[in-house]
Scaffold this motif. Structure first.
Motif, PDB file in Angstrom:
ATOM      1  N   GLN A 193       0.910  -1.035   0.225  1.00  8.18           N
ATOM      2  CA  GLN A 193      -0.133   0.159   0.105  1.00  8.18           C
ATOM      3  C   GLN A 193       0.997   1.333  -0.345  1.00  8.18           C
ATOM      4  N   LYS A 194       2.367   1.624   0.550  1.00  2.00           N
ATOM      5  CA  LYS A 194       2.792   2.132   1.250  1.00  2.00           C
ATOM      6  C   LYS A 194       3.304   2.713  -0.610  1.00  2.00           C
ATOM      7  N   ALA A 195       3.655   1.542  -1.166  1.00  2.66           N
ATOM      8  CA  ALA A 195       4.408   1.734  -3.131  1.00  2.66           C
ATOM      9  C   ALA A 195       3.276   1.666  -3.857  1.00  2.66           C
ATOM     10  N   GLY A 196       2.303   1.598  -3.375  1.00  6.07           N
ATOM     11  CA  GLY A 196       1.058   2.178  -4.827  1.00  6.07           C
ATOM     12  C   GLY A 196       0.948   1.197  -5.481  1.00  6.07           C
ATOM     13  N   VAL A 197       1.361  -0.220  -4.845  1.00  2.00           N
ATOM     14  CA  VAL A 197       0.580  -1.178  -5.936  1.00  2.00           C
ATOM     15  C   VAL A 197      -0.223  -2.151  -5.424  1.00  2.00           C
ATOM     16  N   ALA A 198      -0.706  -3.514  -6.158  1.00  2.00           N
ATOM     17  CA  ALA A 198      -1.464  -3.692  -6.102  1.00  2.00           C
ATOM     18  C   ALA A 198      -0.402  -5.348  -5.171  1.00  2.00           C
ATOM     19  N   LEU A 199      -1.175  -6.018  -4.182  1.00  3.63           N
ATOM     20  CA  LEU A 199      -1.110  -7.304  -3.635  1.00  3.63           C
ATOM     21  C   LEU A 199      -0.504  -8.656  -4.068  1.00  3.63           C
ATOM     22  N   GLU A 200      -0.409  -8.276  -5.256  1.00  2.74           N
ATOM     23  CA  GLU A 200      -0.473  -9.249  -6.203  1.00  2.74           C
ATOM     24  C   GLU A 200       0.303  -9.257  -7.402  1.00  2.74           C
ATOM     25  N   THR A 201       0.658  -7.811  -7.119  1.00  2.62           N
ATOM     26  CA  THR A 201       2.046  -7.435  -8.421  1.00  2.62           C
ATOM     27  C   THR A 201       2.753  -7.510  -7.324  1.00  2.62           C
ATOM     28  N   ALA A 202       3.843  -7.240  -5.460  1.00  3.11           N
ATOM     29  CA  ALA A 202       3.974  -6.965  -4.498  1.00  3.11           C
ATOM     30  C   ALA A 202       4.497  -8.195  -4.705  1.00  3.11           C
ATOM     31  N   LEU A 203       3.633  -9.165  -4.530  1.00  2.00           N
ATOM     32  CA  LEU A 203       4.258 -10.506  -4.633  1.00  2.00           C
ATOM     33  C   LEU A 203       4.693 -11.140  -5.214  1.00  2.00           C
ATOM     34  N   ALA A 204       4.557 -10.918  -6.500  1.00  2.00           N
ATOM     35  CA  ALA A 204       5.331 -11.285  -7.849  1.00  2.00           C
ATOM     36  C   ALA A 204       6.605 -11.100  -7.784  1.00  2.00           C
ATOM     37  N   TYR A 205       6.790  -9.657  -7.824  1.00  2.00           N
ATOM     38  CA  TYR A 205       7.480  -8.682  -7.451  1.00  2.00           C
ATOM     39  C   TYR A 205       8.725  -9.216  -7.053  1.00  2.00           C
ATOM     40  N   CYS A 206       9.060  -9.618  -5.233  1.00  2.00           N
ATOM     41  CA  CYS A 206       8.953 -10.404  -4.367  1.00  2.00           C
ATOM     42  C   CYS A 206       9.954 -11.795  -5.020  1.00  2.00           C
ATOM     43  N   CYS A 207       8.889 -12.712  -5.540  1.00  2.00           N
ATOM     44  CA  CYS A 207       9.704 -13.473  -6.552  1.00  2.00           C
ATOM     45  C   CYS A 207      10.621 -13.295  -7.642  1.00  2.00           C
ATOM     46  N   GLU A 208      10.606 -12.428  -8.256  1.00  2.00           N
ATOM     47  CA  GLU A 208      11.704 -12.057  -9.481  1.00  2.00           C
ATOM     48  C   GLU A 208      12.867 -11.770  -8.777  1.00  2.00           C
ATOM     49  N   ALA A 209      12.267 -10.978  -7.518  1.00  2.00           N
ATOM     50  CA  ALA A 209      13.805 -10.104  -6.857  1.00  2.00           C
ATOM     51  C   ALA A 209      14.504 -11.628  -5.684  1.00  2.00           C
ATOM     52  N   GLY A 210      13.457 -12.922  -4.904  1.00  2.00           N
ATOM     53  CA  GLY A 210      14.011 -12.849  -4.482  1.00  2.00           C
ATOM     54  C   GLY A 210      13.583 -12.644  -2.870  1.00  2.00           C
ATOM     55  N   TRP A 211      12.727 -12.080  -2.926  1.00  2.00           N
ATOM     56  CA  TRP A 211      12.623 -11.452  -1.736  1.00  2.00           C
ATOM     57  C   TRP A 211      11.980 -11.660  -0.729  1.00  2.00           C
ATOM     58  N   GLN A 212      11.743 -12.154   0.212  1.00  2.00           N
ATOM     59  CA  GLN A 212      10.617 -13.317   1.183  1.00  2.00           C
ATOM     60  C   GLN A 212      10.148 -11.960   2.183  1.00  2.00           C
ATOM     61  N   GLY A 213       9.846 -11.268   1.517  1.00  2.00           N
ATOM     62  CA  GLY A 213       9.228  -9.803   2.120  1.00  2.00           C
ATOM     63  C   GLY A 213       9.313  -8.665   1.330  1.00  2.00           C
ATOM     64  N   PHE A 214       8.337  -7.815   1.472  1.00  2.00           N
ATOM     65  CA  PHE A 214       7.850  -6.453   0.120  1.00  2.00           C
ATOM     66  C   PHE A 214       8.324  -4.908   1.272  1.00  2.00           C
ATOM     67  N   ASN A 215       9.511  -4.049   0.493  1.00  2.00           N
ATOM     68  CA  ASN A 215       9.698  -3.180   0.887  1.00  2.00           C
ATOM     69  C   ASN A 215       9.423  -2.173   0.182  1.00  2.00           C
ATOM     70  N   ALA A 216       8.443  -0.829   0.507  1.00  2.00           N
ATOM     71  CA  ALA A 216       8.164  -0.307  -0.341  1.00  2.00           C
ATOM     72  C   ALA A 216       9.597   1.208  -0.765  1.00  2.00           C
ATOM     73  N   GLY A 217      10.513   1.129   0.245  1.00  2.00           N
ATOM     74  CA  GLY A 217      11.310   1.822   0.388  1.00  2.00           C
ATOM     75  C   GLY A 217      12.862   1.333  -0.801  1.00  2.00           C
ATOM     76  N   TRP A 218      12.785  -0.449  -0.742  1.00  2.00           N
ATOM     77  CA  TRP A 218      13.729  -1.288  -1.792  1.00  2.00           C
ATOM     78  C   TRP A 218      13.155  -1.190  -2.979  1.00  2.00           C
ATOM     79  N   TYR A 219      11.752  -1.460  -3.086  1.00  2.00           N
ATOM     80  CA  TYR A 219      11.122  -1.102  -4.109  1.00  2.00           C
ATOM     81  C   TYR A 219      10.991   0.429  -4.530  1.00  2.00           C
ATOM     82  N   ALA A 220      11.240   0.952  -3.992  1.00  2.00           N
ATOM     83  CA  ALA A 220      11.584   2.312  -4.582  1.00  2.00           C
ATOM     84  C   ALA A 220      12.503   3.066  -5.653  1.00  2.00           C
TER      85      ALA A 220
END
Length: 250
Positions: A193-220
């Protein structure tokens, strides 16, 4: 709003006769409206698309007249307006669900009965038939931690996350030895929500980046680096234009 679907059939029916320059103007306008979650004036539309030559400006003006409606000085498209509204409602619902889950978790933890200590009644005398504990019987720290992780209840798949993305993210969490609990999922929801993306988008991005959790700051940061490394001729919305045919219903 950084993600939306695009229906190729509808787009071809409505905009199939546009020139390549007009297609570019229309695509950049759609991206800008979704990204800013608002609609432009004529001057803002020219600025958002970076139109500079006479031909580019004329293409923007033509698209606005053809596919948008002028309301109070701004060019509005009904479909985009509806989808932005739905996105905002869904974001509020996801935030409320995450908050409710966190509240319930805290309530459960406070209602747990304290462990009963009978050592004062028994004195120092050991229970009958008790065998001495040896080093071989002492559980390792890793074993204790693993049992604690396995005892935590796993989160259920949210309705707005597809099964393939959910399975991939669960697999990633297992590899990281971090079970996907309600608390972990609530944290991902808040960061998404902080990053302004849908939950599915955040989870898919974690899978691509190898993140076990999503962080708005890292994403930005990563998005900013990607935009900085993009070719200068691509324009402000080159990345969005490259992926727009992933689907939007116009």
């Amino acid at each position: 709003m950084h993600y939306y679907k695009r229906n190729l059939g509808d787009y071809a029916k409505k905009a199939g006769r546009l020139s390549m320059l007009q297609h570019g103007a229309y695509t950049l306008l759609i991206d800008a409206c979704y990204d800013r979650e608002q609609f432009p004036t004529m001057e803002e539309a020219i600025d958002w698309t970076w139109a500079s030559s006479t031909a580019e400006i004329e293409a923007v003006e033509f698209v606005l007249r053809k596919f948008f409606t002028l309301e109070d000085g701004r060019y509005v498209q009904k479909r985009i307006q509806e989808e932005i509204g739905e996105y905002r409602v869904k974001s509020e619902v996801n935030a409320r669900i995450a908050q409710e889950r966190e509240t319930k978790r805290k309530e459960k933890s406070t209602k747990r009965a304290p462990a009963v200590d009978d050592s004062s009644k028994a004195g120092d005398e050991a229970p009958p038939n008790q065998e001495p504990i040896t080093n071989n019987q002492t559980p390792s720290d890793e074993g204790v931690a693993q049992r604690k992780r396995s005892a935590q209840p796993l989160a259920a798949r949210p309705d707005d996350v597809s099964e393939p993305v959910w399975q991939d993210f669960q697999r990633l969490r297992r590899e990281k030895r971090a079970p996907l609990t309600d608390t972990a999922l609530a944290g991902v929801m808040r960061e998404a929500q902080k990053a302004g993306v849908a939950l599915e988008t955040a989870l898919a991005y974690c899978c691509e980046a190898g993140w076990q959790g999503f962080n708005a700051g890292w994403y930005a940061d990563r998005q900013g680096k990607a935009a900085h490394q993009a070719p200068a001729s691509g324009g402000r919305y080159a990345a969005a234009a490259a992926t727009i045919y992933d689907g939007v219903n116009l």
